[in-house]
Structures are given as structure tokens and as C-alpha cells.
Design a protein around this motif. Sequence first.
Motif, PDB file in Angstrom:
ATOM      1  N   ALA A 237       0.854  -1.185   0.000  1.00 49.98           N
ATOM      2  CA  ALA A 237       0.000   0.000   0.000  1.00 49.98           C
ATOM      3  C   ALA A 237       0.890   1.235   0.000  1.00 49.98           C
ATOM      4  N   VAL A 238       0.510   2.208  -0.795  1.00 47.77           N
ATOM      5  CA  VAL A 238       1.351   3.371  -1.063  1.00 47.77           C
ATOM      6  C   VAL A 238       1.603   4.174   0.218  1.00 47.77           C
ATOM      7  N   GLN A 239       2.754   4.858   0.276  1.00 54.72           N
ATOM      8  CA  GLN A 239       3.235   5.411   1.534  1.00 54.72           C
ATOM      9  C   GLN A 239       2.481   6.642   2.017  1.00 54.72           C
ATOM     10  N   GLN A 240       1.675   7.296   1.157  1.00 54.61           N
ATOM     11  CA  GLN A 240       0.930   8.450   1.667  1.00 54.61           C
ATOM     12  C   GLN A 240      -0.285   8.057   2.509  1.00 54.61           C
ATOM     13  N   ILE A 241      -0.599   6.763   2.541  1.00 55.30           N
ATOM     14  CA  ILE A 241      -1.628   6.262   3.446  1.00 55.30           C
ATOM     15  C   ILE A 241      -1.065   6.301   4.868  1.00 55.30           C
ATOM     16  N   PRO A 242      -1.875   6.633   5.862  1.00 54.94           N
ATOM     17  CA  PRO A 242      -1.374   6.624   7.245  1.00 54.94           C
ATOM     18  C   PRO A 242      -0.712   5.292   7.601  1.00 54.94           C
ATOM     19  N   THR A 243       0.395   5.373   8.322  1.00 61.23           N
ATOM     20  CA  THR A 243       1.206   4.188   8.612  1.00 61.23           C
ATOM     21  C   THR A 243       0.399   3.090   9.297  1.00 61.23           C
ATOM     22  N   SER A 244      -0.462   3.458  10.226  1.00 64.30           N
ATOM     23  CA  SER A 244      -1.232   2.438  10.942  1.00 64.30           C
ATOM     24  C   SER A 244      -2.140   1.658   9.998  1.00 64.30           C
ATOM     25  N   GLU A 245      -2.690   2.338   8.993  1.00 70.26           N
ATOM     26  CA  GLU A 245      -3.568   1.665   8.036  1.00 70.26           C
ATOM     27  C   GLU A 245      -2.760   0.794   7.077  1.00 70.26           C
ATOM     28  N   ARG A 246      -1.597   1.285   6.678  1.00 70.04           N
ATOM     29  CA  ARG A 246      -0.709   0.457   5.855  1.00 70.04           C
ATOM     30  C   ARG A 246      -0.313  -0.800   6.622  1.00 70.04           C
ATOM     31  N   ALA A 247       0.009  -0.638   7.896  1.00 70.28           N
ATOM     32  CA  ALA A 247       0.438  -1.780   8.709  1.00 70.28           C
ATOM     33  C   ALA A 247      -0.646  -2.843   8.778  1.00 70.28           C
ATOM     34  N   THR A 248      -1.887  -2.418   8.948  1.00 67.50           N
ATOM     35  CA  THR A 248      -2.995  -3.374   8.983  1.00 67.50           C
ATOM     36  C   THR A 248      -3.048  -4.178   7.694  1.00 67.50           C
ATOM     37  N   TYR A 249      -2.858  -3.499   6.568  1.00 69.84           N
ATOM     38  CA  TYR A 249      -2.938  -4.170   5.269  1.00 69.84           C
ATOM     39  C   TYR A 249      -1.775  -5.135   5.070  1.00 69.84           C
ATOM     40  N   TYR A 250      -0.554  -4.684   5.275  1.00 72.87           N
ATOM     41  CA  TYR A 250       0.614  -5.552   5.096  1.00 72.87           C
ATOM     42  C   TYR A 250       0.532  -6.774   5.996  1.00 72.87           C
ATOM     43  N   GLY A 251       0.127  -6.564   7.231  1.00 70.15           N
ATOM     44  CA  GLY A 251       0.021  -7.683   8.158  1.00 70.15           C
ATOM     45  C   GLY A 251      -1.056  -8.659   7.749  1.00 70.15           C
TER      46      GLY A 251
END
Length: 297
Positions: A237-251
Motif C-alpha cells: 500500500a502506497v506510503q501516503q496512506i497513514p502508517t497504521s492503516e498500511r500496517a494493517t494491510y501488510y500484516g
Amino acid sequence: MGNQLEAENEGDLGRAIRDSDFPFIRSGGFSTVRIPIRFSGHASSSAPYTINASFMARVEHVVNTASAAGLNVIIDMHHYDEISEDPQGNRARFVAMWRQIAQRFQNAPSSVWFELLNEPKDQLNNTNLLEIYTETLAAIRETNVSRYVIMGGQRTSDITSLATLELPNDPYVIPTFHYYLPLEFTHQGADWISPTPPMGTTWGSDEDYARLNNHLRLATNYYTRTGRVPFVGEYGAVQQIPTSERATYYGAVSNAFASIGIQSCAWSYVNTFQLRDDSTGRWITEITDLIATTTTR
């Protein structure tokens, strides 16, 4: 190693690869680097389609440095869009480039794998891929009898491509697919796609997890049909997304596929879909601590 060697010139799309990257990646717990490379941007357009010697030496240096750091390496032919636009017109050049790559790396350790083509699309689809893959694999096998070779399907190797993906009858062929679903979340604000998905989409609802579970069934169906275990060559997920939301997706994505015996490569490293913050020199641990792997069944 996104937006590095697949740029027209290394450094055009973000910072270039550094030798120090690979020990850092290995110490971070990662075992494999996938290196997208724009060979076609450095090869002649007429027979014998010679790849520039300086560029090939740079690729070899990067592969050797990653291998010396204890990493598995995937050499990925990236951004050869011409073959997707005109498969037959670019077939001979594609085969010739891979024959050269195979010759150059014929003595590389078995931990170096080849990936024939990143994200086939447009006119290159599951009806004509097998023929081109088979011819290219034969050229590779002239010098690399048992090296693992990765192949993906149509529509940019979307997971749905597995339903009709047919591969050469070779025990060292590995299927792949990419996972960026839904694009409305993973690519929000990405100005390189049109129309650009607007910012503000979140991920993690019951519907999102149900969709992911359905996609796990597509991968399982492929394994049942073919006996081949695919792997996720890209997700993120692209980096301009809030980190916490990216983390949820990657995990969630890495854990979901790991739960059915499928490994994955996270896009990317320091450019565009950052997993490392170059301003601090550290991993974005909110994300990387949640990335899961597995032992392939």
C-alpha cells in the motif's frame, strides 16, 4: 527493490541501490530480495539485441552483493511493456535478452532465481503466454538446467489470472501473482494510474476480510488444479496512506497467504511504498513487525 534498477536510469525514480542495503535487509529478518530490472532499456533494438555491458555488470554486482549478504535473489525483467503491446513483434528480443542473462548468471548460486516478465498485460495474455514462456525457458535451459524460473499470468498477474494460467512442464517453474486489492485503498493518491483513486479510503472491514478470504480460495484452487504452489511477487500500500492503516494491510495480506503456505515479497523498500525510512535509516517497524512468512509446503 522497487523503483531502482527498473527506472530508465538508476536513481530516476528514487534513490539508487547501495551495497549496504543488503546486509541491512538481511539483519532485518528478510531472506529474499526481488530486484526489478529494466533490461529492455539497455538492450539494442535489433538482433542480436545485445544488453549494454556496463549495465549488465551493474546488475551482476548488485546480485553478487545481495548473495554475499546471505539473501536469495530474484532477477526480474521489469517494464518490458513493448512485448505486452506486440507479443510476436518483440518475442525474438525477449528470448535473446533472457539467453544473455542466463549465460551471465549460469554460475550463480542456486539461491538466484529468474523471473521472466513482470505483469504481462494487454495483448499478452494466458492464451499466448505459454508459447512465449516455453521458448524463453528453452533458451535459459541451454545454460541453467535446474535454476528456478518464475512466471506470472495475464492482467498484470492479478490473482484471478491463476484460473487459466498454464505453465511449461518443468519442475523448476514457479507461478506468481501480485496482490494490490482493492486498488481504491492500496493506490489512493497514486498519480501514475488514471483515474487516481482519491485519498481517504480505509481497509479492514468485514467485507475487506471476506474478499481476502475469497482470494485465498483462488490460490488454493490453483494449487489443487496444478500441484504448484504460487507466491505473491508483490503486495503493498502506497506510503501516503497513514502508517497504521498500511500496517494493517501488510500484516493481514502476508498473514493470510502464509496461512495457506504461500510466501510473499513486500513492495517495496525505500521508494514509493516505503518499508524503510531513509531519513532515519530505520525500518518502519509498525509495518515490518507485522509481515509474516511461512515455509512453502
